[in-house]
Design an enzyme around this catalytic site. Structure first.
Site, PDB file in Angstrom:
ATOM      1  N   ALA A 178       0.800  -1.227   0.000  1.00  0.00           N
ATOM      2  CA  ALA A 178       0.000   0.000   0.000  1.00  0.00           C
ATOM      3  C   ALA A 178       0.836   1.283   0.000  1.00  0.00           C
ATOM      4  O   ALA A 178       0.723   2.101  -0.920  1.00  0.00           O
ATOM      5  CB  ALA A 178      -0.974  -0.039   1.185  1.00  0.00           C
ATOM      6  N   ARG A 188      -4.889   0.102  -9.171  1.00  0.00           N
ATOM      7  CA  ARG A 188      -5.367  -0.904  -8.207  1.00  0.00           C
ATOM      8  C   ARG A 188      -6.353  -0.214  -7.274  1.00  0.00           C
ATOM      9  O   ARG A 188      -6.107   0.910  -6.836  1.00  0.00           O
ATOM     10  CB  ARG A 188      -4.201  -1.517  -7.408  1.00  0.00           C
ATOM     11  CG  ARG A 188      -3.202  -2.277  -8.268  1.00  0.00           C
ATOM     12  CD  ARG A 188      -2.136  -2.963  -7.412  1.00  0.00           C
ATOM     13  NE  ARG A 188      -2.686  -4.123  -6.676  1.00  0.00           N
ATOM     14  CZ  ARG A 188      -2.017  -4.754  -5.717  1.00  0.00           C
ATOM     15  NH1 ARG A 188      -0.826  -4.328  -5.337  1.00  0.00           N
ATOM     16  NH2 ARG A 188      -2.553  -5.805  -5.112  1.00  0.00           N
ATOM     17  N   ASP A 230      -4.270  -2.176   3.962  1.00  0.00           N
ATOM     18  CA  ASP A 230      -4.414  -1.450   2.697  1.00  0.00           C
ATOM     19  C   ASP A 230      -5.466  -0.365   2.792  1.00  0.00           C
ATOM     20  O   ASP A 230      -5.434   0.596   2.020  1.00  0.00           O
ATOM     21  CB  ASP A 230      -4.744  -2.431   1.568  1.00  0.00           C
ATOM     22  CG  ASP A 230      -3.547  -3.308   1.270  1.00  0.00           C
ATOM     23  OD1 ASP A 230      -3.319  -4.278   2.017  1.00  0.00           O
ATOM     24  OD2 ASP A 230      -2.792  -2.982   0.334  1.00  0.00           O
ATOM     25  N   ASN A 280      -6.875  -6.014   4.154  1.00  0.00           N
ATOM     26  CA  ASN A 280      -5.474  -6.411   4.014  1.00  0.00           C
ATOM     27  C   ASN A 280      -5.420  -7.640   3.135  1.00  0.00           C
ATOM     28  O   ASN A 280      -6.447  -8.168   2.688  1.00  0.00           O
ATOM     29  CB  ASN A 280      -4.855  -6.674   5.399  1.00  0.00           C
ATOM     30  CG  ASN A 280      -3.338  -6.725   5.333  1.00  0.00           C
ATOM     31  OD1 ASN A 280      -2.691  -5.830   4.819  1.00  0.00           O
ATOM     32  ND2 ASN A 280      -2.760  -7.806   5.846  1.00  0.00           N
TER      33      ASN A 280
HETATM   34  C1  LIG Z   1       2.803  -2.085   4.231  1.00  0.00           C
HETATM   35  S1  LIG Z   1       1.318  -2.890   4.171  1.00  0.00           S
HETATM   36  C2  LIG Z   1       1.338  -3.541   2.568  1.00  0.00           C
HETATM   37  C3  LIG Z   1       0.082  -4.335   2.273  1.00  0.00           C
HETATM   38  O1  LIG Z   1      -0.061  -4.394   0.857  1.00  0.00           O
HETATM   39  C4  LIG Z   1      -0.020  -5.763   0.471  1.00  0.00           C
HETATM   40  O2  LIG Z   1      -0.813  -6.036  -0.640  1.00  0.00           O
HETATM   41  P1  LIG Z   1      -0.114  -6.203  -2.113  1.00  0.00           P
HETATM   42  O3  LIG Z   1       1.126  -7.025  -1.907  1.00  0.00           O
HETATM   43  O4  LIG Z   1      -1.189  -6.909  -2.931  1.00  0.00           O
HETATM   44  O5  LIG Z   1       0.133  -4.805  -2.580  1.00  0.00           O
HETATM   45  C5  LIG Z   1      -0.544  -6.481   1.681  1.00  0.00           C
HETATM   46  O6  LIG Z   1      -1.941  -6.339   1.801  1.00  0.00           O
HETATM   47  C6  LIG Z   1       0.195  -5.744   2.770  1.00  0.00           C
HETATM   48  O7  LIG Z   1      -0.319  -5.921   4.048  1.00  0.00           O
END
Ligand SMILES: CSC[C@H]1O[C@H](OP(=O)(O)O)[C@H](O)[C@@H]1O
Length: 345
Positions: A46, A87, A235, A245
């Site tokens: 995020a 996204r 997120d 999340n």
């Molecule tokens: C620093 S929290 C990042 C948060 O984002 C991730 O999602 P993605 O890898 O699909 O961008 C995941 O939900 C993490 O907790």
């Protein structure tokens, strides 16, 4: 190891799809290249996609620096709109874009080249602030990490998911730096494997003891009494503390509640979305089923058999022990208690 590097005119993105085997930087010199790096999850997390989008807007402003002003503003609107389409779930993306839109609106008296410079500086500030927020959050989270704690975490919330240091992994780093003798179980986090590929990579680099587990092992370890606490990132967190999340987080929270294990969320306030009352209003990104069916380029699900791929889920606030931010901690989050974080400045 940060996920992005600003080179003055272009943005280098560490291609996280290639980690941990290959460290490959991708040069993004256009808005479209930045947008695609986010959509394809070459960069993810995020806060990281918020900072990346901010630099994408800086690249757009430099590309448009030869436009006259009456063309520049609608052009920059289109740049922001393109990045906003990458996204839907992580509010940090929209927080960064909104901050840039406001900057442009409040400085419309500047000439185009001055605006491009100002926007670039703001993108750098967003990245620097994120690292500082993460380190502050790490200190706030320390009191929840007992000496010798066995910590379970999900997905990747480290330097690779932010502008540096990390959110939940930032709290873990702070505990390690405080010599708390912690160890970590990292959920592999199917299907992208952020835990197996990225969290394990980061913690190994930091010499923090880490063991990768499959997502289905969490309950087994909790029942064995092997987990002292769970800490995850976020997120999008709504006004009542409901938290979106990575998919699988909700299951962890239910298991933690059943086993009487504390469940923490660590996120900067750029992840808060007080425009939404509850998590039911959060848009959950539905990604390609092929990202579930194909692993490492090999098809694991028979051709023609459908697969689901919701990329996130929502954990109700009642399952969350505390939300740790850079502005302080909200224990037993609910709408009234979360309101303390809804103050400007
Ligand atoms: C620093 S929290 C990042 C948060 O984002 C991730 O999602 P993605 O890898 O699909 O961008 C995941 O939900 C993490 O907790």
């Amino acid at each position: 190891m940060e996920p992005i590097k600003w080179n003055g005119k272009t943005l280098a993105v560490l291609d996280q799809l290639q980690l941990p085997e290959t460290i490959e930087w991708v040069e993004c010199s256009t808005v479209e290249e930045v947008a695609e790096a986010i959509e394809k999850m070459k960069v993810r997390g995020a806060p990281a996609i918020g900072a990346t989008a901010a630099f994408g807007i800086a690249i757009g402003a430099r590309e448009g620096a030869n436009l006259d002003k009456k063309e520049f503003f609608p052009y920059m609107d289109a740049v922001c709109d393109r990045l906003a389409k990458t996204r839907p779930t992580a509010v940090n993306l929209f927080w960064a874009i909104s901050r840039m839109r406001e900057l442009i609106k409040h400085n419309s008296d500047l000439d185009v080249k001055q605006l491009a410079e100002l926007i670039t500086r703001e993108a750098q500030t967003i990245a620097q602030e994120d690292v500082e927020m993460n380190k502050t959050m790490g200190q706030y989270g320390l009191r929840f990490i007992p000496d010798g704690a066995r910590i379970l975490t999900h997905c990747n919330t480290g330097a690779l998911a932010t502008a540096g240091y990390g959110t939940a992994l930032g709290v873990i780093r702070a505990a390690h730096e405080a010599n708390k003798n912690i160890s970590v179980y990292a959920d592999e986090t199917r299907p992208y494997l952020q835990g197996a590929r990225l969290t394990a990579f980061e913690l190994q680099q930091d010499r923090i003891p880490v063991t990768v587990i499959t997502d289905s092992m969490a309950g087994y370890l909790m029942r064995q009494g092997q987990v002292d606490l769970v800490i995850v990132g976020a997120d999008r967190i709504t006004a009542n503390g409901d938290t979106a999340n990575k998919i699988g987080t909700y299951s962890l929270a239910v298991l933690a509640k059943h086993h009487g294990i504390p469940f923490y969320v660590a996120a900067p306030t750029s992840t808060l979305d007080f425009s939404l009352e509850t998590g039911d209003q959060i848009e959950i990104e539905q990604r390609s089923p092929e990202e579930v069916s194909i692993i490492g380029g090999k098809r694991m699900v028979p051709e023609g058999v459908p697969a689901l791929h919701p990329a996130f889920d929502v954990t109700p606030h009642k399952l969350i022990t505390a939300i740790i931010t850079e502005k302080g901690v909200v224990e037993s989050p609910d709408r009234d208690r979360m309101a303390v974080l809804n103050r400007k400045g």
